[in-house]
Design an enzyme around this catalytic site. Structure first.
Site, short mmCIF file in Angstrom:
data_model
loop_
_atom_site.label_atom_id
_atom_site.label_comp_id
_atom_site.label_asym_id
_atom_site.label_seq_id
_atom_site.Cartn_x
_atom_site.Cartn_y
_atom_site.Cartn_z
N HIS A 94 0.25 -2.88 -7.80
CA HIS A 94 0.33 -4.35 -7.70
C HIS A 94 0.35 -5.01 -9.07
O HIS A 94 0.95 -6.07 -9.24
CB HIS A 94 -0.78 -4.89 -6.80
N HIS A 152 -7.09 9.97 -5.04
CA HIS A 152 -7.96 9.16 -5.89
C HIS A 152 -8.77 8.18 -5.06
O HIS A 152 -9.98 8.11 -5.16
CB HIS A 152 -7.16 8.41 -6.96
N GLU A 182 -12.60 8.42 -4.86
CA GLU A 182 -13.15 7.07 -5.06
C GLU A 182 -12.68 6.16 -3.93
O GLU A 182 -12.21 5.04 -4.17
CB GLU A 182 -12.71 6.49 -6.41
N HIS A 214 -10.00 13.96 -12.82
CA HIS A 214 -10.66 14.04 -11.51
C HIS A 214 -10.53 15.45 -10.90
O HIS A 214 -11.47 15.94 -10.28
CB HIS A 214 -10.07 13.02 -10.54
CO CO Z 1 -10.78 7.43 -11.23
#
Ligand code: CO
Length: 263
Positions: A94, A152, A182, A214
């Site tokens: 976005h 993610h 997350e 990650h």
């Molecule tokens: Co992250």
């Protein structure tokens, strides 16, 4: 109009990574872009300011999307195909939508900027991705292994894409699970399902473009709270496959089709 002011360029916008070697998948994507769309100059931008700052301390300069578009304007591009190399249309995507709207049409700037969809946008992208990954998994997966993807996750409503993707996997294979580090569903949502299915073996893969920070730490890390450690703690024989989505040609092709739509 002279030729200098009538060029169309390609700008690839990725989240970015600071893990050495992980960026090889970006090269894989760039090679594919050059192969599929010859005759276009290819530029890169990293959307993550944290990553750009980390890299700049190592003397590696990466541009933000705004900077890259500014540079392309300076270099005489009148049109830019800005391809989002993100996974879902979340916060980072976005930001690209807003960047595009703010920069397109500035005086002496780029007349037209088109933005290509991230990997998972339309329902057909999810179907195609699920099918492509199941094909890739035939080379990766051992007998009776469940597959757990670590996405993610996002605070953006687009986080629902992970559940939507889960649905498309389950239509094809009940032993493939999608989680987010997350976001939701988390690993804690997947564990009871594994227990119910009496899963004994599992392979973990990042649902991210690169096997970056990650993947290295939250998915595969040696510490007790990594996904692989938690699964082992549950008695599941778990292993990791450190391969980002950008390393799979049939997945990269989905981005390439999004890019071809805007070129
Ligand atoms: Co992250």
């Amino acid at each position: 109009m002279n030729q200098v002011n009538d060029k169309t360029g390609i700008l690839l916008a990725a989240f970015g990574t600071s893990v050495p070697g992980a960026d090889a998948v970006y090269e894989n994507i760039e090679n594919k872009v050059r192969e599929d769309f010859p005759g276009h100059d290819v530029y890169w931008a990293y959307t993550s300011i944290v990553i750009r700052e980390k890299l700049s301390k190592q003397g590696k300069v990466f541009l933000s999307p705004v900077q890259a578009l500014g540079l392309m304007a300076e270099q005489g591009f009148s049109r830019v195909a800005l391809q989002s190399l993100l996974i879902i249309p979340g916060l980072e995507h976005h930001d690209l939508i807003r960047t595009r709207a703010s920069i397109q049409g500035l005086p002496k700037g780029i007349k037209e900027i088109r933005l290509g969809d991230p990997l998972l946008s339309q329902s057909q992208d999810l179907e195609r991705f699920a099918t492509a990954m199941l094909k890739n998994l035939t080379e990766i997966r051992e007998n009776d292994e469940a597959v757990i993807f670590m996405g993610h996750g996002s605070v953006h409503p687009a986080n629902v894409y992970y559940s939507a993707l889960q649905y498309h996997f389950w239509l094809r294979d009940e032993d493939v699970f999608v989680g987010a580090v997350e976001g939701t569903p988390g690993l804690e949502d997947i564990l009871p399902l594994l227990e119910k299915k009496k899963t004994r073996k599992a392979v973990l893969l990042p649902l991210m473009v690169v096997a970056g920070d990650h993947a290295v730490n939250d998915m595969a890390g040696k510490q007790a709270d990594s996904w692989v450690s938690i699964l082992k703690e549950q008695g599941i024989d778990a292993r990791v496959e450190m391969k980002g989505l950008g390393a799979f040609d049939n997945v990269v092709n989905i981005w390439m089709d999004h890019l071809s739509k805007i070129l």
